[in-house]
Scaffold this active site. Structure first.
Site, PDB file in Angstrom:
ATOM      1  N   GLU A  47       0.785   0.718  -4.659  1.00  0.00           N
ATOM      2  CA  GLU A  47       0.718  -0.146  -3.466  1.00  0.00           C
ATOM      3  C   GLU A  47       2.042  -0.919  -3.383  1.00  0.00           C
ATOM      4  OE1 GLU A  47      -1.612  -3.705  -4.194  1.00  0.00           O
ATOM      5  OE2 GLU A  47      -2.257  -3.828  -2.100  1.00  0.00           O
ATOM      6  N   LYS A 127      -5.107  -0.033   4.246  1.00  0.00           N
ATOM      7  CA  LYS A 127      -6.048  -0.703   3.330  1.00  0.00           C
ATOM      8  C   LYS A 127      -7.182  -1.393   4.088  1.00  0.00           C
ATOM      9  CE  LYS A 127      -5.778  -4.082  -0.491  1.00  0.00           C
ATOM     10  NZ  LYS A 127      -4.800  -4.797  -1.348  1.00  0.00           N
ATOM     11  N   CYS A 171      -5.470  -0.593  -3.830  1.00  0.00           N
ATOM     12  CA  CYS A 171      -5.796  -1.713  -4.713  1.00  0.00           C
ATOM     13  C   CYS A 171      -7.237  -2.202  -4.633  1.00  0.00           C
ATOM     14  CB  CYS A 171      -4.818  -2.868  -4.504  1.00  0.00           C
ATOM     15  SG  CYS A 171      -4.895  -3.976  -5.930  1.00  0.00           S
TER      16      CYS A 171
HETATM   17  N1  CDV Z   1      -3.506  -6.126  -4.358  1.00  0.00           N
HETATM   18  C1  CDV Z   1      -4.820  -6.364  -4.544  1.00  0.00           C
HETATM   19  O1  CDV Z   1      -5.652  -5.955  -3.733  1.00  0.00           O
HETATM   20  N2  CDV Z   1      -5.192  -7.031  -5.642  1.00  0.00           N
HETATM   21  C2  CDV Z   1      -6.535  -7.453  -5.908  1.00  0.00           C
HETATM   22  C3  CDV Z   1      -6.455  -8.847  -6.461  1.00  0.00           C
HETATM   23  C4  CDV Z   1      -6.787  -9.853  -5.420  1.00  0.00           C
HETATM   24  C5  CDV Z   1      -7.269  -9.116  -7.644  1.00  0.00           C
HETATM   25  C6  CDV Z   1      -7.268  -6.485  -6.824  1.00  0.00           C
HETATM   26  O2  CDV Z   1      -8.442  -6.216  -6.560  1.00  0.00           O
HETATM   27  O3  CDV Z   1      -6.696  -6.019  -7.798  1.00  0.00           O
END
Ligand code: CDV
Length: 310
Positions: A47, A127, A171
């Site tokens: 990401e 996303k 993510c």
């Molecule tokens: N970049 C992300 O989406 N990170 C989230 C953070 C907020 C913990 C994750 O779920 O890893």
């Protein structure tokens, strides 16, 4: 004959705030070369692989903020990666910050593009699960993705890459079981996930020792319960004072991690994903067409008010 896809996960070490696109793209090209030399036909980057993870800051300088987004893909600065893909005959997926004019207004998404080994764009994912907040909140790690991005509006698309059906997640998406199931129901055989995850969260000190477990757990479950391959690439290491978890890996449809990085730096791992395993693992209780009970799952797709107990 066995169907397989040799896939590379290219973990990125920290990216500095002042690192230029040219410098970052050179790092990515070097990893693409390692991936191709290792026999991979598809490489995955994290990401936001072109910039530092700027949502850790409440930025006010519009020019700096705009500088983190791409208005075209490829651009003059990112083209060397596309040229390298063509030269090396390898596809790639790249997470980046996307700025577009859509529906007559400027919009910003946290996106991932899938590119073929001819350097042509195959597809785009935006996303869905955008975590954090719009402004800093007391006692909570600053994570302002909701200031900088709106939630994706392209659904959970699945694209064909050299005969293999590929989905993408970004993510926080990887923590949501619905995301994997949506991709599986659309026929995905492999899911590519890029992430930037802080090693420590101020708000949950009691869970600190479980960060890597909670990184791998949902991805292994997603792979196992949906009998799909999962490849996951992290941004890792101490980036602008914030420690980012690594743990980039490749997970089989059995839920097993079959390859994992051993550093918090730029690192490439390659695994020949046996796509016949998907059906084999599905035979062990995950024949979705036969056993799933969609008529009983209405609450899952209901808005919060209807669901009632969120
Ligand atoms: N970049 C992300 O989406 N990170 C989230 C953070 C907020 C913990 C994750 O779920 O890893």
């Amino acid at each position: 004959m066995t169907r397989s896809l040799p896939v590379a996960v290219c973990q990125c070490g920290p990216i500095r705030r002042d690192e230029t696109r040219a410098e970052v793209v050179a790092r990515l090209v070097a990893m693409l070369e390692r991936a191709a030399a290792g026999g991979a036909r598809l490489a995955l980057f994290p990401e936001m692989a072109l910039t530092t993870f700027f949502p850790r800051w409440d930025l006010e300088d519009d020019a700096e903020i705009a500088g983190y987004y791409e208005t075209e893909m490829p651009s003059a600065e990112t083209r060397p990666l596309f040229d390298a893909a063509r030269r090396l005959k390898i596809g790639f997926a790249l997470g980046y910050c996307e700025a577009v004019i859509e529906e007559g207004r400027a919009r910003r998404f946290n996106s991932m593009v899938l590119v073929g080994d001819d350097g042509a764009v195959i597809g785009l994912y935006r996303k869905m699960h955008v975590p954090g907040s719009e402004t800093p909140e007391p006692g909570v790690t600053v994570h302002l993705e909701r200031k900088y991005f709106e939630p994706g509006n392209l659904g959970f698309p699945v694209f064909e890459f050299q005969g293999v059906r590929i989905g993408m997640l970004i993510c926080n998406d990887r923590r949501w079981p619905e995301a994997y199931r949506m991709l599986r129901l659309a026929g995905a055989e492999m899911v590519l996930i890029g992430y930037n995850t802080p090693l420590l969260l101020t708000e949950t000190p009691r869970l600190a020792h479980l960060r890597m477990f909670h990184n791998h757990l949902p991805m292994q479950a997603g792979a196992y319960q949906n009998t799909m391959w999962v490849a996951a690439a992290a941004k890792a290491g101490l980036e602008e004072g914030q420690a980012l978890i690594g743990g980039s890996c490749i997970i089989a449809p059995s839920g097993e991690i079959v390859a994992q990085v051993a550093s918090l730096e730029d690192e490439v791992i390659v695994h020949h994903a046996d796509l016949d395993m998907n059906a084999e693992c599905a035979r062990a209780g995950f024949d979705l067409a036969r056993y799933r009970r969609p008529s009983e799952y209405a609450l899952i797709a209901a808005e919060p008010a209807a669901a009632g107990r969120e």
